[in-house]
Design an enzyme around this catalytic site. Structure first.
Site, PDB file in Angstrom:
ATOM      1  N   TYR A  23       0.813  -1.216   0.000  1.00 11.04           N
ATOM      2  CA  TYR A  23       0.000   0.000   0.000  1.00 11.04           C
ATOM      3  C   TYR A  23       0.847   1.267   0.000  1.00 11.04           C
ATOM      4  O   TYR A  23       0.305   2.361   0.078  1.00 11.04           O
ATOM      5  CB  TYR A  23      -0.901   0.030   1.241  1.00 11.04           C
ATOM      6  CG  TYR A  23      -2.182  -0.734   1.060  1.00 11.04           C
ATOM      7  CD1 TYR A  23      -2.178  -2.114   0.977  1.00 11.04           C
ATOM      8  CD2 TYR A  23      -3.405  -0.077   0.980  1.00 11.04           C
ATOM      9  CE1 TYR A  23      -3.351  -2.824   0.819  1.00 11.04           C
ATOM     10  CE2 TYR A  23      -4.582  -0.780   0.814  1.00 11.04           C
ATOM     11  CZ  TYR A  23      -4.545  -2.158   0.742  1.00 11.04           C
ATOM     12  OH  TYR A  23      -5.703  -2.855   0.582  1.00 11.04           O
TER      13      TYR A  23
ATOM     14  N   ASP B 248      -5.873  -6.219   5.293  1.00 11.63           N
ATOM     15  CA  ASP B 248      -7.026  -5.735   4.538  1.00 11.63           C
ATOM     16  C   ASP B 248      -7.878  -6.915   4.079  1.00 11.63           C
ATOM     17  O   ASP B 248      -9.103  -6.934   4.252  1.00 11.63           O
ATOM     18  CB  ASP B 248      -6.522  -4.943   3.327  1.00 11.63           C
ATOM     19  CG  ASP B 248      -7.635  -4.208   2.625  1.00 11.63           C
ATOM     20  OD1 ASP B 248      -8.675  -3.965   3.265  1.00 11.63           O
ATOM     21  OD2 ASP B 248      -7.485  -3.892   1.443  1.00 11.63           O
TER      22      ASP B 248
ATOM     23  N   ASP C 172      -1.676 -18.190   4.305  1.00  7.78           N
ATOM     24  CA  ASP C 172      -2.601 -19.126   3.643  1.00  7.78           C
ATOM     25  C   ASP C 172      -3.216 -20.083   4.659  1.00  7.78           C
ATOM     26  O   ASP C 172      -4.432 -20.317   4.666  1.00  7.78           O
ATOM     27  CB  ASP C 172      -1.927 -19.863   2.475  1.00  7.78           C
ATOM     28  CG  ASP C 172      -0.477 -20.217   2.718  1.00  7.78           C
ATOM     29  OD1 ASP C 172       0.055 -19.808   3.760  1.00  7.78           O
ATOM     30  OD2 ASP C 172       0.125 -20.911   1.888  1.00  7.78           O
TER      31      ASP C 172
ATOM     32  N   LYS D  91       3.942 -14.127   5.460  1.00  7.62           N
ATOM     33  CA  LYS D  91       4.338 -15.134   4.459  1.00  7.62           C
ATOM     34  C   LYS D  91       5.862 -15.119   4.430  1.00  7.62           C
ATOM     35  O   LYS D  91       6.504 -14.909   3.384  1.00  7.62           O
ATOM     36  CB  LYS D  91       3.714 -14.764   3.098  1.00  7.62           C
ATOM     37  CG  LYS D  91       3.876 -15.808   2.016  1.00  7.62           C
ATOM     38  CD  LYS D  91       2.865 -16.927   2.089  1.00  7.62           C
ATOM     39  CE  LYS D  91       3.166 -17.986   1.033  1.00  7.62           C
ATOM     40  NZ  LYS D  91       2.342 -19.182   1.165  1.00  7.62           N
TER      41      LYS D  91
END
Ligand code: NAI
Length: 360
Positions: free
Chosen positions: A125, A250, A226, A192
């Site tokens: 972002y 988000d 995930d 991640k």
């Protein structure tokens, strides 16, 4: 009762309807709010040459507290998100999104009670992007190849994902402080790090350092994003306070909102050291805008967070109780709510708002 000056950016799309509903409910709760209306979004582009006029920023700096409706961001082209600009300009580094089951709201679970703490200033972002085919994009592609860092196809667009020690430390400390203040027991860091070692890896490393420094009443664990998504869908009750880099936070906010009944129910707050801007998770919903169909619950619950912040906990508590009563009764709910009895016509935004005011 103390009077409070609060800046209101009504937003556009359904924001105009949900903001009006929110003002009516707050007034009916007895809270003494002087609304100072500020402008932002596509409608003010022509007049000010920017979707976020300086005077709007200045009003929030003066009053310190604002609440906003959603603002439409053109996809792919056009101006950058006003929401992102506001968060950067006011250094609103923490995005706080509580997700709680409301009986009667059609959630898939009845026992969700978690808080999403999303880093609000960096990650993908950051707004640092290179258009496909531009001179800068081609230079960057050459630079990366020359450094032996990999071959990027020449017809690529590129978005940069910066994650800093400072911003990570700020957000993880915020999550721990919030957990402590609210009597919560667990902070989970989502990342991640197995793939993005220098951005998400850094986020996890700093989160672990903060957890170590704060060792005590609050437990800490982590999840790869995930696996986290699967865990959330299967059993969201295992989570308490969850801290994320910007983008995953988000996405997870909408996922979590979906588990408790939808975007119409999910409130939020953007918090910095000096200012706070409250806003629902949802966007301007162009598909239903102007039709009096929007569910204003999310913005009204965002106002409850604002009232807590202003020290008006009693008004906030009464509004939350009234909302619970209306959902439990189930006879006057907007069309987005899944359990609505299909033999009963969905309530309009204004009918639903009146039901809350009557239940206060
Ligand atoms: P959205 O949240 O506006 O809508 C997604 C779906 O949820 C739509 O089907 C919509 O009808 C429904 N929905 C959302 N809020 C609802 C409510 N209160 N009551 C009933 N149904 C509701 O997301 P979308 O379509 O991706 O974005 C639309 C615009 O909003 C875009 O321009 C986007 O950039 C902007 N946006 C602005 C935000 C903000 O100002 N904070 C946040 C998210 C999106």
């Amino acid at each position: 009762m103390t009077r409070h000056a609060v800046v209101l950016i009504p937003g556009d799309g359904i924001g105009l309807e949900t903001s009006a509903a929110m003002q009516d409910v707050v007034a009916a709760s007895g809270a003494q709010i002087d609304w100072e209306i500020a402008k932002a979004g596509a409608a003010v582009m022509e007049e000010y040459g920017t979707p976020l006029p300086d005077e709007t920023i200045q009003m929030i700096k003066d009053r310190k507290v604002a609440i906003k409706g959603p603002i439409t961001t053109p996809v792919g082209t056009g101006f950058r998100s006003v929401n992102v600009a506001l968060r950067k300009e006011l250094k609103l580094y923490a995005n706080l999104r509580p997700v709680i089951s409301i009986p009667g709201a059609g959630g898939r679970y009845t026992d969700v009670d978690l808080v999403i703490v999303r880093e609000n200033t960096e990650d993908l972002y950051a707004g640092i992007e290179f258009e496909e085919g531009s001179e800068e994009a081609l230079e960057l592609i050459d630079f990366i190849r020359e450094r032996g860092k990999g071959d990027i196809a020449k017809d690529s667009g590129i978005s940069i994902k910066p994650i800093s020690v400072t911003a990570t430390r700020n957000i993880v400390e915020f999550a721990f402080d919030y957990a402590k203040a609210q009597g919560r027991k667990l902070v989970t860091c989502v990342h991640k790090a197995n793939i993005m070692k220098h951005s998400d890896g850094l986020f996890l490393k700093v989160a672990r350092e903060v957890a170590e420094e704060r060792a005590g009443a609050i437990e800490f664990n982590d999840r790869i994003v995930d696996a986290f998504c699967m865990n959330m869908v299967m059993d969201p009750s295992q989570f308490d306070v969850i801290v994320f880099p910007n983008l995953y936070g988000d996405i997870a906010s909408d996922l979590a909102a979906g588990l408790v009944g939808g975007l119409g129910l999910a409130p939020g707050a953007n918090i910095g050291a000096d200012y706070a801007v409250f806003e629902a998770v949802h966007g301007s919903a162009p598909d239903i805008a102007g039709k009096n169909l929007a569910n204003p619950t999310a913005q009204i619950l965002s106002a409850c967070m604002m009232l807590d912040h202003l020290g008006e906990q009693d008004c906030a508590r009464r509004i939350r109780e009234a909302i619970k009563k209306v959902y439990a009764a189930g006879t006057c709910l907007t069309g987005d709510i899944r359990t609505r009895d299909r033999s009963v016509a969905p309530a309009s935004c204004t009918e639903f708002t009146k039901a809350i005011i009557d239940a206060l």
